[in-house]
Structure formats: C-alpha cells, structure tokens
Design a protein around this motif. Structure first.
Motif, short mmCIF file in Angstrom:
data_model
loop_
_atom_site.label_atom_id
_atom_site.label_comp_id
_atom_site.label_asym_id
_atom_site.label_seq_id
_atom_site.Cartn_x
_atom_site.Cartn_y
_atom_site.Cartn_z
N PRO A 275 0.77 -1.35 0.07
CA PRO A 275 0.13 -0.03 -0.09
C PRO A 275 1.00 1.24 0.01
O PRO A 275 1.99 1.17 0.53
CB PRO A 275 -0.76 0.04 1.31
CG PRO A 275 -0.83 -1.65 1.57
CD PRO A 275 0.35 -2.10 1.21
N CYS B 233 -0.91 5.71 5.90
CA CYS B 233 -0.92 4.71 5.22
C CYS B 233 -2.30 3.85 5.47
O CYS B 233 -2.68 3.33 6.57
CB CYS B 233 0.28 3.80 5.60
SG CYS B 233 0.31 2.12 4.70
N PRO B 234 -3.15 3.50 4.48
CA PRO B 234 -2.80 3.88 3.13
C PRO B 234 -3.11 5.25 3.00
O PRO B 234 -3.72 6.03 3.41
CB PRO B 234 -3.88 3.00 2.27
CG PRO B 234 -4.91 2.64 3.41
CD PRO B 234 -4.32 2.67 4.65
N SER C 163 -3.24 5.69 -6.83
CA SER C 163 -2.59 4.64 -6.04
C SER C 163 -1.98 3.53 -6.96
O SER C 163 -0.92 2.87 -6.89
CB SER C 163 -3.57 4.21 -4.82
OG SER C 163 -3.06 2.76 -4.15
N ASP C 164 -3.10 3.27 -7.91
CA ASP C 164 -2.46 2.04 -8.69
C ASP C 164 -1.28 2.54 -9.65
O ASP C 164 -0.40 1.68 -10.03
CB ASP C 164 -3.64 1.77 -9.88
CG ASP C 164 -4.83 1.05 -9.03
OD1 ASP C 164 -4.38 0.50 -7.72
OD2 ASP C 164 -6.01 0.90 -9.47
N LYS D 167 1.82 2.35 -7.53
CA LYS D 167 2.19 0.93 -7.32
C LYS D 167 2.88 0.31 -8.79
O LYS D 167 3.73 -0.24 -8.67
CB LYS D 167 1.28 -0.04 -6.85
CG LYS D 167 0.65 0.46 -5.72
CD LYS D 167 -0.63 -0.29 -5.31
CE LYS D 167 -1.11 -0.32 -3.97
NZ LYS D 167 -2.33 -0.97 -3.66
N GLU E 286 3.84 -0.43 5.79
CA GLU E 286 2.93 -0.69 4.62
C GLU E 286 2.51 -2.33 4.82
O GLU E 286 1.42 -2.56 4.49
CB GLU E 286 3.53 -0.60 3.37
CG GLU E 286 3.86 0.89 2.73
CD GLU E 286 4.86 0.98 1.67
OE1 GLU E 286 4.27 1.11 0.34
OE2 GLU E 286 6.02 1.20 2.04
N THR F 247 -0.43 -2.68 7.05
CA THR F 247 -1.82 -2.63 6.81
C THR F 247 -2.32 -3.70 6.02
O THR F 247 -3.72 -3.75 6.04
CB THR F 247 -1.62 -1.15 5.79
OG1 THR F 247 -1.07 -0.20 6.14
CG2 THR F 247 -2.87 -0.93 5.13
N LEU F 248 -1.51 -4.59 5.51
CA LEU F 248 -2.14 -5.74 4.87
C LEU F 248 -2.13 -6.96 6.06
O LEU F 248 -2.47 -8.15 5.58
CB LEU F 248 -1.09 -6.24 3.74
CG LEU F 248 -0.93 -5.32 2.47
CD1 LEU F 248 0.06 -5.92 1.56
CD2 LEU F 248 -2.22 -4.98 1.85
#
Length: 356
Positions: free
Chosen positions: A244, A270-271, A279-280, A283, A331, A334-335
C-alpha cells in the motif's frame, strides 16, 4: 537445518554515515527473528572478530542482547569510529566474512556505503553465502543516483531532470559559478548515499556555497537536480508485489535526515488518502522501477506528484529501513503482516531464492 529454525547473522552498523539507522534496524530485526525461533547473532561488520570453528562457538562468544540503540538528529561521526579501529582502509573487520560463512543466512541490515552499493553482496556471493535483499547488481544500479535515473528513463519512468558534477575535477569557484547559472529552487545532493544526507534545496544564491560543502562532506560526485514541488509518496515492493502507498507529510522543510528519524516531525499516512487510480499508478511505477534496476526480494520507491498529477520517481532504495516504525513495515502491517512475520518472510525468501 529446518527452514524455521535457522542460524542467522544480522549485519548492522558498518562504516557508513547511516550507521545509527542501521543499528536500530538490525537490532529490531534480530529481536523479531529470535521471536520466530531462529538463533540470531547481531554483528557489526566493521568490528574485527576472533576466528570460530562453527556457529555454536560463534554464538557462545558473541551473543548478547541489543536493545538500546537510538537514531540521533545528525549523521554518525565516522572519524571517531575509524580512530578506534585498526582496520586501516578495510570496510570489513577481520574474520567477519568467515563468521558469515558459518551461518545459514545473513540478514543485511546495513544502510548506505558498502551495504547498499553492492560491494558486500558481491563479497558474500564469492563466499557462497546466502543473504537477504537484492544482489550486487541491483544494489549498484539503484545506489548510484545518476545511473538509476538513466536506467529508469530507458524504461519510461519519469524522474526530475539533473546533471552530475565531480568536485574533484572542478575548482570550488568553478562549481559555484556553474550553480549560479541555475534558476532556483534546485536540489544539490551526493550522487550516492541515502537518508537525505548531504541534500539541500537551494532556494537562493546565498545557499549555494553551503549546499556544496554539505554534499561534498559525503561524496565528491554530486547531482544537481530539478526541484519538483508536490506531494510526497513512497511504495514498497515485497516478493514481486507492491505494498500500500504511504503519503509523507513533513511538518516543516522536506523529508530530510532529521524529519525521517526524529519522532513527531513527520506524518506518514497509510494507506495514502488518494484516489484509487493514483494509488494504482504509483504501485505500477514502483514495480517497474524495481524491475528496471534489477532489484530482488524487496525495495522501496520514493515519489513526488506535482499539482498537475505528474509522477516523478526520486529514487529506489535497495535496503529500506526495517525498524517496526519504518515505512515498509508500516505498509506490510496495513495488509495484516506483523513485523516479526515480515522479517521472517525476508529470511525465507533469501533461503529459497535461486542463485543468480
């Protein structure tokens, strides 16, 4: 040796201005790996050791707890470190590489200098030692900011325009006169290095002389770079996938050494509170830069997005900070990945990676 019960050496410290950052990263990673069941030694590669016949003897002699490291507001004073050593010009102490050969894997917690420019990775390759992160080629390409910019440009990744100057070839007055022709604001920074050490935003002619002195304190090759105003973001890459996005908001100035490491001076969201399409894109570019620079198991790309939505990649870090409060661990959290699981995953990737 079972892959969940390994003999691990964490290398941290070293002869680098980012020594303090490295010691904190390395000590925290060592603690995390111990919690995952590994037998872990935290070693400073700059400090010489005595020869040992196996890991058990090495561990008995050098195992000790490290939990009191802190990052000061200024870079480490390497003159004092060198004065207390008998290494001469060697960046690795006696028997350190021999010790690494006794481990199952080396966790590289170094920042700057030989830890990120590929020298250590090449030495470990020559000794057949498994290690975390990227190989020597990826570290070399990403650490040299001029080369990295050229590599990214070939792959269609936008970076701030810039040119390199070698202070050793130019008289101080000559370099000063060259910079006077530049329209401020612009950036002056070492062509190698990290943690924003040696970096100055030159906003007027009066700042030029100080910017030159600050940059050349770290290296004789400097990069004069276009200043891009905008929002700052960072994206980690882990095991071939983007993490993220984080938005970085310094309370004052820019994300320099002090703002990076002194608590409370910077907000890290974050995010990031940005549209999904931005964002995409961030990344996607981070992953493209990671591949362009031939990086390995993990990295982190830093970006500026200007008011028109243009994305500029500032640099890519082959060994980003790995304290629990660092950007990549945030990051991953966050996942739903804990700090201990992240460090353990990095070690497992090193153990199972095919030889380059």
């Amino acid at each position: 040796m079972a892959i969940n019960n390994m003999n691990v050496i964490v290398l941290a410290g070293g002869y680098s201005p980012e020594r303090d950052v490295s010691l904190v990263s390395g000590s925290k990673a060592a603690e995390a790996l111990r919690k995952k069941g590994h037998k872990v030694l935290l070693l400073d590669p700059y400090l010489s050791m005595e020869s040992c016949s196996d890991f058990a003897q090495l561990y008995a002699r050098y195992a000790r707890r490290h939990d009191d490291y802190a990052i000061s507001s200024t870079a480490s004073d390497l003159r004092l470190l060198k004065e207390g050593s008998d290494n001469g010009d060697a960046l690795i102490g006696r028997c350190v590489l021999d010790a690494c050969r006794l481990s199952d894997v080396v966790f590289i917690g170094l920042h700057g200098s030989m830890g990120e420019n590929g020298q250590l990775q090449a030495a470990l390759d020559l000794f057949g030692v498994k290690y975390t992160g990227s190989n020597y080629m990826g570290c070399l390409l990403s650490m040299d900011k001029t080369v990295a910019k050229e590599m990214m440009a070939v792959h269609g990744i936008r970076t701030p325009s810039g040119e390199e100057a070698f202070i050793g070839d130019m008289a101080p007055d000559e370099l000063y006169d060259m910079l006077k022709t530049k329209k401020p604001p612009f950036i002056v920074k070492p062509a190698n290095g990290g943690s924003s050490l040696g970096v100055t935003i030159v906003r007027n002619e009066e700042a030029i002389a100080e910017a030159i002195q600050y940059a050349k304190a770290y290296e004789k090759r400097i990069l004069i770079e276009e200043y891009i105003a905008g929002r700052e973001f960072t994206v980690g890459i882990l095991d071939g996938a983007a993490l993220p996005v984080i938005e970085i908001r310094a309370q004052s100035g820019f994300f320099d050494y002090k703002n990076k490491y002194q608590e409370g001076l910077t907000s890290e969201l974050c995010p990031a509170p940005i549209p999904a399409d931005l964002s995409d894109r961030l990344k996607e570019i981070a992953l493209s830069a990671h591949k362009a620079l031939r990086l390995g198991d993990y990295s982190r790309a830093d970006f500026i997005v200007d008011d028109d939505g243009n994305i500029y990649c500032l640099e890519v870090n082959s060994l980003p900070g790995l304290t629990p409060a660092s950007l990549v661990p945030k990051e991953a959290a966050t996942l739903g990945m804990s700090y201990e699981d992240l460090c353990d995953k990095i070690v497992h990737m090193a153990m199972t990676r095919e030889k380059d």
